[in-house]
Write a protein that holds these residues in place. Structure first.
Motif, PDB file in Angstrom:
ATOM      1  N   TRP A   5       0.827  -1.206   0.000  1.00  0.00           N
ATOM      2  CA  TRP A   5       0.000   0.000   0.000  1.00  0.00           C
ATOM      3  C   TRP A   5       0.866   1.262   0.000  1.00  0.00           C
ATOM      4  O   TRP A   5       0.525   2.269  -0.621  1.00  0.00           O
ATOM      5  CB  TRP A   5      -0.934  -0.010   1.203  1.00  0.00           C
ATOM      6  N   GLY A   6       1.986   1.200   0.701  1.00  0.00           N
ATOM      7  CA  GLY A   6       2.900   2.342   0.701  1.00  0.00           C
ATOM      8  C   GLY A   6       3.443   2.639  -0.685  1.00  0.00           C
ATOM      9  O   GLY A   6       3.550   3.805  -1.094  1.00  0.00           O
ATOM     10  N   GLU A   7       3.797   1.586  -1.422  1.00  0.00           N
ATOM     11  CA  GLU A   7       4.292   1.790  -2.783  1.00  0.00           C
ATOM     12  C   GLU A   7       3.208   2.387  -3.682  1.00  0.00           C
ATOM     13  O   GLU A   7       3.480   3.248  -4.526  1.00  0.00           O
ATOM     14  CB  GLU A   7       4.787   0.462  -3.352  1.00  0.00           C
ATOM     15  N   ALA A   8       1.967   1.904  -3.495  1.00  0.00           N
ATOM     16  CA  ALA A   8       0.868   2.447  -4.298  1.00  0.00           C
ATOM     17  C   ALA A   8       0.646   3.919  -3.990  1.00  0.00           C
ATOM     18  O   ALA A   8       0.399   4.744  -4.888  1.00  0.00           O
ATOM     19  CB  ALA A   8      -0.407   1.649  -4.052  1.00  0.00           C
ATOM     20  N   VAL A   9       0.732   4.294  -2.712  1.00  0.00           N
ATOM     21  CA  VAL A   9       0.569   5.701  -2.326  1.00  0.00           C
ATOM     22  C   VAL A   9       1.697   6.539  -2.912  1.00  0.00           C
ATOM     23  O   VAL A   9       1.470   7.656  -3.420  1.00  0.00           O
ATOM     24  CB  VAL A   9       0.532   5.830  -0.794  1.00  0.00           C
ATOM     25  N   LEU A  10       2.918   6.042  -2.855  1.00  0.00           N
ATOM     26  CA  LEU A  10       4.060   6.783  -3.386  1.00  0.00           C
ATOM     27  C   LEU A  10       3.908   7.006  -4.894  1.00  0.00           C
ATOM     28  O   LEU A  10       4.136   8.121  -5.398  1.00  0.00           O
ATOM     29  CB  LEU A  10       5.351   6.022  -3.090  1.00  0.00           C
ATOM     30  N   THR A  11       3.524   5.957  -5.616  1.00  0.00           N
ATOM     31  CA  THR A  11       3.385   6.066  -7.066  1.00  0.00           C
ATOM     32  C   THR A  11       2.238   7.002  -7.449  1.00  0.00           C
ATOM     33  O   THR A  11       2.396   7.872  -8.313  1.00  0.00           O
ATOM     34  CB  THR A  11       3.143   4.681  -7.689  1.00  0.00           C
TER      35      THR A  11
END
Length: 490
Positions: free
Chosen positions: A365-371
């Motif tokens: 989820w963190g990667e999705a938020v960052l992207t």
């Protein structure tokens, strides 16, 4: 701090998540660029269209007293039962409203006309608005130079917009400068009383010059020149009223029924002037329309104010903005889902090293938020970059202001997209144990109904927008090339 049953320090863990996310994006540059740029383009298109639609829906609301300003319309019903609503009203109506009804704080009459201005033997055509001196009591057009309100009364002053002052007078001090105004066959010498800010694009009231309403009589000839300002059967102007309180429109409209019956009656006064409206046996009533509703109202025959627009166009553009954003979001989600199975070994190694299910979820989820956050920033940058071009295409004067409401909406968008894009790997991959993943016995990926459904929906929406664009382009070309007459001979 406890997170999913695990105690850890927040900032080192966040730093580790961001480090891994950045490493994955660098390793798969093509995927990252396609994913971020695709969503960014959707956000940019959505922002531009949202700005335009928002401008349409907030027309005339920049006036400080917009919630108390109403336009008075004539509702004419023929003996056959046909009804037509017109914004053109008799000249005596405005002063009568102020004198007869305590609910009316002020009234102003407006009529527009092209006039010819002459200065130092140079003549130009200007868009003039004839208005009462109460114009500045009702509307909020900032005064830049001079004191137009007192000198605007009577027939002794003219008010220029800022752009008109630059065009007609250059660098010369406009206050007190004399301009020759030609209205039909009448020539009047008037001084410049003041300069006001240019009307914004979301204003139904547009003008280059403001002229005293008394000068509008020169548009008539013969006995009609004076009679038109006295007669109730000759509509000559739009009448707008400023109510003392915002909730008084309904009560005032009820009072206007008997007022209209007394003033209009049912008799015809005769005469042959083509501007005269014979009441005959027609039923004439007066109706109040809030100024912010004028721009998107097609039921009223317009005068003085700019022509209204069909509200359907706003709904269509709002739908198009949401569809473009939806396509970008679906593209972002499908690409994320497509790569999720490739990261199964990574999940297995991390779980073998002691990572818990909650930590794996947080990583995805963190990667999705960052992207999606990067896509949001890029999308806002693209919207700001193309805004001047968009203004030129639409003829609008839009400005991007990041208000708290807009900021919350964009953050909500990032949250929704991140939740959708990160849910599959976060919820599905994290539930497998490390042994099953590393042995290859875990059933990951395959024919996902969700992925196939999203791809089909994305293509269907894209094809729908493309077809709609071609149809609209052909229709506009047809309208421009098939006017029903030969333009070169008119």
């Amino acid at each position: 701090m406890h997170f999913f049953g695990t105690e850890f320090h927040l900032f080192p863990v966040l730093r580790n998540y961001l480090k891994i996310a950045g490493r994955n994006l660098r390793r798969h540059k093509t995927y990252a660029v396609v994913n971020i740029v695709g969503l960014a383009l959707g956000i940019a298109c959505c922002v531009l269209l949202a700005l335009f639609v928002g401008s349409e829906w907030t027309y005339d609301q920049f006036h400080e007293k917009s919630d108390r300003i109403v336009r008075v319309n004539r509702v004419v019903t023929t003996p056959a039962g046909d009804t037509e609503t017109e914004s053109s009203t008799p000249a005596p109506l405005g002063p009568s409203l102020t004198q007869s009804f305590p609910e009316v704080e002020a009234s102003v009459r407006l009529s527009d006309k092209s006039v010819r201005l002459t200065r130092n033997d140079e003549t130009v055509t200007a868009r003039a608005l004839f208005a009462d001196s109460s114009f500045f009591d009702v509307f909020s057009f900032p005064v830049k130079q001079g004191h137009p309100k007192p000198s605007f009364a009577g027939a002794g002053g003219i008010v220029l917009s800022e752009s008109a002052a630059r065009t007609y007078l250059g660098s010369e001090n406009p206050i007190g400068a004399s301009l020759t105004v030609q209205i039909e066959d009448e020539i009047v010498e008037v001084p410049v009383a003041g300069v006001v800010a240019d009307p914004p694009s979301r204003s139904s009231i547009q003008f280059d010059v403001l002229l005293p309403f008394e000068l509008y009589k020169y548009n008539f000839s013969g006995i009609m020149r004076e009679a038109a300002f006295q007669r109730w059967d000759v509509p000559v102007a739009s009448t707008l009223a400023l109510l003392r309180q915002s909730g008084q429109a309904a009560a005032l409209e009820e009072k206007l029924k008997s007022f209209a019956a007394d003033r209009f009656g049912s008799s015809s006064s005769g005469g042959e002037n083509d501007l005269e409206i014979r009441t005959g046996e027609k039923n004439v009533q007066l109706a109040l329309q809030p100024l912010p509703d004028v721009h998107l109202s097609l039921e009223v025959v317009p005068t003085a104010l700019t022509a209204p627009r069909d509200p359907v166009y706003s709904y269509v553009l709002a739908g198009a903005a949401l569809l473009v954003l939806l396509i970008g979001g679906i593209n972002f989600t499908t690409l994320s889902l497509g790569r999720s199975a490739d990261r199964a070994q990574e999940v297995g190694v991390r779980k073998a090293l002691g990572a818990r299910r909650g930590q794996v979820r947080a990583q995805f989820w963190g990667e999705a938020v960052l992207t999606s956050g990067a896509a949001l920033l890029l999308g806002l940058g693209l919207a700001a970059l193309f805004l001047p071009t968009f203004n030129q295409m639409t003829g609008a004067d839009l400005h991007f202001h990041l208000t708290p409401a807009v900021g919350l909406g964009l953050l909500g968008l990032v949250g929704i997209v991140s939740l959708l894009a990160g849910s599959y790997p976060a919820l599905v991959l994290s539930r497998f144990d490390a042994v099953s993943i590393l042995r290859g016995s875990a059933q990951i990926g395959g024919r996902s109904t969700l992925v196939r459904g999203l791809v089909v929906l994305q293509f269907a929406l894209s094809m729908g927008l493309v077809v709609a664009a071609f149809v609209m382009t052909d229709q506009l070309d047809y309208m421009q090339d098939n006017l029903g007459f030969r333009t070169e001979q008119v």
